[in-house]
Design an enzyme around this catalytic site. Structure first.
Site, PDB file in Angstrom:
ATOM      1  N   LYS A  58     -69.673 -40.746  -0.001  1.00  0.00           N
ATOM      2  CA  LYS A  58     -71.125 -40.961  -0.017  1.00  0.00           C
ATOM      3  C   LYS A  58     -71.525 -41.808   1.183  1.00  0.00           C
ATOM      4  O   LYS A  58     -71.226 -43.003   1.236  1.00  0.00           O
ATOM      5  CB  LYS A  58     -71.586 -41.659  -1.295  1.00  0.00           C
ATOM      6  CG  LYS A  58     -73.121 -41.559  -1.405  1.00  0.00           C
ATOM      7  CD  LYS A  58     -73.741 -42.555  -2.330  1.00  0.00           C
ATOM      8  CE  LYS A  58     -74.034 -43.876  -1.678  1.00  0.00           C
ATOM      9  NZ  LYS A  58     -75.042 -43.827  -0.602  1.00  0.00           N
ATOM     10  N   SER A  74     -71.941 -54.388   1.097  1.00  0.00           N
ATOM     11  CA  SER A  74     -72.279 -55.781   0.816  1.00  0.00           C
ATOM     12  C   SER A  74     -71.377 -56.367  -0.266  1.00  0.00           C
ATOM     13  O   SER A  74     -70.875 -55.650  -1.135  1.00  0.00           O
ATOM     14  CB  SER A  74     -73.738 -55.885   0.384  1.00  0.00           C
ATOM     15  OG  SER A  74     -73.925 -55.150  -0.799  1.00  0.00           O
ATOM     16  N   GLU A  80     -64.140 -53.608   1.289  1.00  0.00           N
ATOM     17  CA  GLU A  80     -64.297 -54.236   2.603  1.00  0.00           C
ATOM     18  C   GLU A  80     -65.733 -54.710   2.661  1.00  0.00           C
ATOM     19  O   GLU A  80     -66.649 -53.903   2.740  1.00  0.00           O
ATOM     20  CB  GLU A  80     -63.957 -53.198   3.683  1.00  0.00           C
ATOM     21  CG  GLU A  80     -63.534 -53.831   4.975  1.00  0.00           C
ATOM     22  CD  GLU A  80     -64.718 -54.091   5.855  1.00  0.00           C
ATOM     23  OE1 GLU A  80     -65.271 -55.209   5.773  1.00  0.00           O
ATOM     24  OE2 GLU A  80     -65.094 -53.199   6.617  1.00  0.00           O
ATOM     25  N   CYS A 130     -69.763 -56.154  10.037  1.00  0.00           N
ATOM     26  CA  CYS A 130     -69.241 -57.044   8.988  1.00  0.00           C
ATOM     27  C   CYS A 130     -68.409 -58.173   9.579  1.00  0.00           C
ATOM     28  O   CYS A 130     -68.398 -59.279   9.055  1.00  0.00           O
ATOM     29  CB  CYS A 130     -68.437 -56.255   7.975  1.00  0.00           C
ATOM     30  SG  CYS A 130     -67.210 -55.198   8.711  1.00  0.00           S
ATOM     31  N   GLU A 188     -74.595 -64.428   5.269  1.00  0.00           N
ATOM     32  CA  GLU A 188     -74.509 -63.353   6.251  1.00  0.00           C
ATOM     33  C   GLU A 188     -75.927 -62.908   6.619  1.00  0.00           C
ATOM     34  O   GLU A 188     -76.729 -62.600   5.744  1.00  0.00           O
ATOM     35  CB  GLU A 188     -73.734 -62.184   5.625  1.00  0.00           C
ATOM     36  CG  GLU A 188     -73.417 -61.092   6.598  1.00  0.00           C
ATOM     37  CD  GLU A 188     -72.579 -59.974   5.982  1.00  0.00           C
ATOM     38  OE1 GLU A 188     -72.830 -59.617   4.817  1.00  0.00           O
ATOM     39  OE2 GLU A 188     -71.695 -59.458   6.676  1.00  0.00           O
TER      40      GLU A 188
HETATM   41  P1  NAI Z   1     -75.050 -51.932   0.328  1.00  0.00           P
HETATM   42  O1  NAI Z   1     -73.801 -52.607  -0.032  1.00  0.00           O
HETATM   43  O2  NAI Z   1     -76.139 -51.864  -0.675  1.00  0.00           O
HETATM   44  O3  NAI Z   1     -74.742 -50.425   0.757  1.00  0.00           O
HETATM   45  C1  NAI Z   1     -73.498 -49.907   1.138  1.00  0.00           C
HETATM   46  C2  NAI Z   1     -73.257 -48.558   0.465  1.00  0.00           C
HETATM   47  O4  NAI Z   1     -73.151 -48.735  -0.948  1.00  0.00           O
HETATM   48  C3  NAI Z   1     -74.370 -47.548   0.656  1.00  0.00           C
HETATM   49  O5  NAI Z   1     -73.805 -46.265   0.757  1.00  0.00           O
HETATM   50  C4  NAI Z   1     -75.153 -47.678  -0.643  1.00  0.00           C
HETATM   51  O6  NAI Z   1     -75.896 -46.521  -0.959  1.00  0.00           O
HETATM   52  C5  NAI Z   1     -74.065 -47.906  -1.642  1.00  0.00           C
HETATM   53  N1  NAI Z   1     -74.470 -48.587  -2.859  1.00  0.00           N
HETATM   54  C6  NAI Z   1     -75.532 -49.418  -3.055  1.00  0.00           C
HETATM   55  N2  NAI Z   1     -75.545 -49.863  -4.327  1.00  0.00           N
HETATM   56  C7  NAI Z   1     -74.475 -49.317  -4.948  1.00  0.00           C
HETATM   57  C8  NAI Z   1     -73.935 -49.422  -6.259  1.00  0.00           C
HETATM   58  N3  NAI Z   1     -74.497 -50.192  -7.177  1.00  0.00           N
HETATM   59  N4  NAI Z   1     -72.817 -48.745  -6.552  1.00  0.00           N
HETATM   60  C9  NAI Z   1     -72.209 -47.998  -5.614  1.00  0.00           C
HETATM   61  N5  NAI Z   1     -72.680 -47.849  -4.368  1.00  0.00           N
HETATM   62  C10 NAI Z   1     -73.796 -48.507  -4.021  1.00  0.00           C
HETATM   63  O7  NAI Z   1     -75.593 -52.559   1.646  1.00  0.00           O
HETATM   64  P2  NAI Z   1     -77.118 -52.494   2.164  1.00  0.00           P
HETATM   65  O8  NAI Z   1     -78.117 -52.682   1.091  1.00  0.00           O
HETATM   66  O9  NAI Z   1     -77.246 -51.273   2.936  1.00  0.00           O
HETATM   67  O10 NAI Z   1     -77.151 -53.764   3.089  1.00  0.00           O
HETATM   68  C11 NAI Z   1     -77.456 -55.044   2.534  1.00  0.00           C
HETATM   69  C12 NAI Z   1     -76.595 -56.101   3.139  1.00  0.00           C
HETATM   70  O11 NAI Z   1     -75.225 -55.809   2.905  1.00  0.00           O
HETATM   71  C13 NAI Z   1     -76.671 -56.218   4.647  1.00  0.00           C
HETATM   72  O12 NAI Z   1     -77.747 -56.961   5.086  1.00  0.00           O
HETATM   73  C14 NAI Z   1     -75.369 -56.861   4.952  1.00  0.00           C
HETATM   74  O13 NAI Z   1     -75.457 -58.241   4.743  1.00  0.00           O
HETATM   75  C15 NAI Z   1     -74.434 -56.253   3.959  1.00  0.00           C
HETATM   76  N6  NAI Z   1     -73.688 -55.108   4.509  1.00  0.00           N
HETATM   77  C16 NAI Z   1     -72.399 -55.291   4.880  1.00  0.00           C
HETATM   78  C17 NAI Z   1     -71.696 -54.259   5.434  1.00  0.00           C
HETATM   79  C18 NAI Z   1     -70.287 -54.408   5.839  1.00  0.00           C
HETATM   80  O14 NAI Z   1     -69.815 -53.639   6.657  1.00  0.00           O
HETATM   81  N7  NAI Z   1     -69.549 -55.347   5.322  1.00  0.00           N
HETATM   82  C19 NAI Z   1     -72.292 -52.961   5.691  1.00  0.00           C
HETATM   83  C20 NAI Z   1     -73.645 -52.846   5.209  1.00  0.00           C
HETATM   84  C21 NAI Z   1     -74.290 -53.895   4.658  1.00  0.00           C
END
Ligand code: NAI
Length: 774
Positions: A187, A239, A260, A294, A386
């Site tokens: 996904k 996140s 991760e 990240c 972050e």
């Molecule tokens: P997120 O963690 O919500 O999204 C990452 C992925 O998880 C996306 O594909 C999303 O659709 C999916 N997702 C969201 N909620 C989920 C759930 N309950 N169960 C399973 N999958 C789910 O990150 P978001 O909202 O895009 O970004 C928010 C913050 O997260 C950013 O500002 C940053 O601080 C952090 N982040 C960190 C990343 C990293 O590489 N460590 C990458 C993206 C965001």
């Protein structure tokens, strides 16, 4: 502007990359995408728009996958998996190789599409994301070719990825999974699905069997459905908040999980650093991909004596950064992924109490200027949270030890950069940093051969190298359900026959249980043998405190740890007769002597491994090599198996301490007294106090306390009691590593009871990137 004028000002002219091919591809697809299931695109369903963040223009419409779509995708992956695994590594290697070739052939299309969809500078998608993604498929074509015959695929993998490196994260997830014979349902993030959909097209071109790669699009709700689906393994990047939710949702399900997550990685500049290089390194560390990385070097720690000079040079460099149209090849900093994120970043910066410097020339729209905030204290929210944007926050330090202290003052543990021209300083500090990746005089270097991943709230598991493959395979064996063993019963009113109440073993000493309670232990004839203390929460806390204090064990040379293990073996051998008799009496069996003898052998094995499980040098095609070291996890809490009250405990303890961990062991529930007798062996074997602590009591009651304890770094369970769920639930709060049996048996009398699996679980792969041959 004339050439002469340009020559004088050294001003760049715009050099936009053409978007024509990528836009034409979107038009060819009808600019409406259904999910990719079983080798073809399903008709589009309920659609949402995906936009170019730099312009706000709609690029395409994408399907919000339904429960039925997710189930169909998982079913397709399930159907395809056996044949994909059975075709063998060399056959799979051909497909991975073909995918690498096709990615390379369409590199420009992928790079432009990525930049359109994500807003990152074309220079980055072209020179970083694409080559690294390609390299991943090549590397893992080799992994498939060489796959070890004693490993099997996990099965169907759910893979959920973020928006910051859409194609690269796909490659990191898909390539190793496929190489090891798994099939996947991926996904992508809702903001950036396009390159994943183009990759689906590439899978068709490569003739990949239907169902091996499936892609479901949509937001977090689709991710949740996928987490709940009948999959064998979940790999998530995103996140910390969502990672924790996934850990909680899957607790006790038996699904393997790697996470991760976020970071707040320190970027440490010592006064003897090459300051210009360190400034240039920062441009990569924090402004790569607008800081939406990240492992971004987002916390700047500068040694006090050079701080003013360094900040001045940094501000001057920031003023030269070019922000704007991501398709322009001269651009350094592109667009923020979405106005939602830009506003989030702006809000965080507005709350700052530090000194702010921002690059002046920042266009209107979904852009945010590179920002430096200095003069913060380590406890300031901006130093701890972050930001995930182009914002660098910083403070100063005086000595190397203060640098380490401030660097580790974070709940994360993903990456770190060290800048120093002094090899002693750099290599002294590097192992002390709580981070899965450390770059010396560099930053943001990645390669398929080098494990990447974090500690603490940055998650667990590694991606890249053989260490990353471990998450996509399992040992070849058909585990059976574990049959718990009930304690032997007897007459509870019988008086104590011996005048010795067993005590807990905490901090190298016999300790009365805080609760003052004990339970009777009977032999097979129903006679009372003695009493085993019932551990309270306070006892767990004391044991953990003692284990924490014994940190010198981790720093002791492996040779010394081996000597202690040999000594334990020797002393155990000397007491073999009495321990064997006790075991026979406790279990009602007759193989006590064999058990003691095998326990001695386990200690010898662990002693042997202590100085041989020692990492490697990974060959990355970059200016550098990575030392992949094996650091101990720290303090491991472990529930020992019911059967084999001595062998089980020793099999768990020995590899853990051999690798430099300290352990808090909860003894076999039905037969606890053998463990406490073994504590006497430890007492006479030069084991420093606190390295091994032994508790007794009901596993079910102790599991949550152990799993939730913030000072325990990893929890293992081989218990006969059903505590896997409690442990995985409890571990979610601090995101500590857990290794549980999910109610499956392990034959402690066979080689399953020792070996590299234990050593891997007892260590964290830590990648130290060092300048090499340059
Ligand atoms: P997120 O963690 O919500 O999204 C990452 C992925 O998880 C996306 O594909 C999303 O659709 C999916 N997702 C969201 N909620 C989920 C759930 N309950 N169960 C399973 N999958 C789910 O990150 P978001 O909202 O895009 O970004 C928010 C913050 O997260 C950013 O500002 C940053 O601080 C952090 N982040 C960190 C990343 C990293 O590489 N460590 C990458 C993206 C965001």
């Amino acid at each position: 502007m004339s050439v002469k004028e340009i020559f004088e000002t050294m001003e760049y002219g715009p050099a936009p990359e053409s978007a024509a091919e990528a836009l034409a591809w979107l038009v060819d697809q009808g600019a409406r995408f259904g999910p990719f299931i079983a080798g073809s695109f399903a008709p589009p369903g309920i659609l949402f728009e995906t936009r170019n963040p730099a312009t706000g223009e709609v690029l395409a419409s994408i399907t919000q996958a339904t429960q039925d779509d997710v189930e169909a995708a998982v079913a397709a992956a399930r159907r395809a998996q056996p044949a994909w695994e059975d075709m063998g590594g060399p056959a799979r290697a051909r497909f991975l190789y073909a995918l690498a070739r096709l990615l390379q052939k369409h590199a420009r299309l992928f790079a432009v599409l990525e930049t359109l969809d994500n807003g990152k500078p074309i220079r980055e998608s072209r020179d970083i994301d694409l080559p690294l993604a390609v390299r991943h498929f090549y590397y893992h074509a080799g992994s498939a070719q060489l796959m070890a015959s004693d490993r099997a695929a996990m099965g169907v993998c759910a893979q959920i990825i973020p928006w910051n490196f859409p194609l690269l994260m796909l490659a990191w997830k898909v390539a190793p999974a496929l190489a090891m014979g798994n099939t996947v349902v991926l996904k992508p993030a809702e903001w950036t699905s396009l390159t994943a959909l183009l990759f689906a097209d590439i899978c068709r071109q490569a003739g990949l069997p239907d169902g091996v790669v499936n892609i479901v699009t949509g937001d977090g709700r689709v991710g949740e459905m996928l987490v709940q689906a009948e999959v064998d393994k979940i790999a998530f990047t995103g996140s910390t908040e969502v990672g924790r939710a996934i850990r909680t949702a899957t607790a006790g399900s038996g699904k393997a999980l790697t996470l991760e997550l976020g970071g707040k990685s320190p970027y440490i500049v010592f006064e003897d650093a090459d300051l210009d290089s360190a400034v240039e390194g920062l441009v990569d560390a924090i402004w790569l991909n607008q800081g939406q990385v990240c492992c971004a070097g987002s916390r700047l720690l500068v040694q006090e004596g050079i701080a003013e000079r360094f900040h001045a040079r940094l501000r001057a460099r920031m003023d030269g950064l070019r922000i704007g149209d991501p398709l322009d090849k001269c651009i350094d900093v592109g667009a923020i992924i979405d106005p939602v994120q830009r506003d989030r970043i702006a809000q965080m910066v507005a709350g700052s109490d530090g000194t702010i410097h921002q690059t002046a020339a920042c266009p209107e729209g979904c852009f945010f200027p590179p920002t430096l905030i200095t003069g913060l204290s380590s406890a300031s929210p901006l130093m701890q949270d972050e930001i995930f944007g182009p914002v660098l926050v910083g403070t100063t330090f005086r000595t190397p030890s203060e640098a380490v202290q401030v660097a580790n003052d974070t709940r994360y543990g993903l990456a770190a950069s060290i800048w120093s021209e002094n090899i002693n300083t750099a290599l002294d500090v590097a192992p002390k940093l709580a981070a899965g990746v450390v770059w010396i005089n560099g930053s943001n270097m990645f390669d398929a051969a080098v494990p990447f991943g974090g500690l603490r709230e940055s998650g667990f598991g590694r991606e890249g190298g053989p260490e990353g493959l471990a998450a996509y395979t399992r040992p070849v064996r058909a585990p059976e359900r574990l049959a718990p063993i009930a304690p032997l019963a007897g007459d509870e009113s019988e008086p104590q026959p011996v005048d010795r109440t067993a005590k807990l073993y905490i901090g190298g000493k016999q300790a009365r249980p805080d609760s003052g309670h004990a339970s009777n232990v009977f032999d097979a004839k129903g006679r009372l043998i003695g009493q085993a203390p019932i551990t309270s929460r306070k006892d767990i806390r004391n044991a953990v405190e003692a284990a924490r204090a014994a940190s010198g064990w981790a720093a002791a040379p492996a040779h010394n740890r081996a000597q202690v293990l040999y000594y334990i073996a020797e002393n155990l051998h000397a007491r073999a007769g009495s321990l064997a008799a006790l075991i026979d009496r406790l279990t009602g069996g007759t193989d006590g002597a064999d058990e003691v003898s095998l326990a001695v052998s386990r200690l010898f094995s662990a002693a042997a491994w202590a100085d041989k499980f020692d990492g490697r040098i990974a060959q990355a095609p970059l200016r550098g090599a990575a030392l992949v070291t094996r650091a101990p996890c720290g303090v491991i809490g472990a529930f020992c198996p019911d059967a084999g009250p001595l062998l089980g405990l020793v099999s768990v303890m020995a590899p853990a301490i051999a690798m430099g961990n300290r352990v808090v062991l909860v003894a076999s529930r039905p037969f606890p007294l053998a463990a406490l007798e073994f504590a006497h062996v430890l007492e006479g074997s030069d084991v420093p106090g606190g390295v091994v602590n032994i508790l007794t009591g009901p596993h079910v009651d102790l599991a949550p306390t152990m799993a939730q304890h913030m000072d325990i770094d990893a929890v293992w369970s081989f218990s006969g009691a059903d505590i896997s769920e409690a442990i995985e639930q409890g571990a979610a709060a601090s995101l500590k590593r857990s290794w549980v049996n999910d109610g499956l048996a392990r034959d402690w009398w066979s080689p399953e009871g020792e070996g590299p699996e234990f050593l891997e679980q007892a260590t964290e792969a830590k990648s130290l990137w060092i300048p090499w041959g340059a």
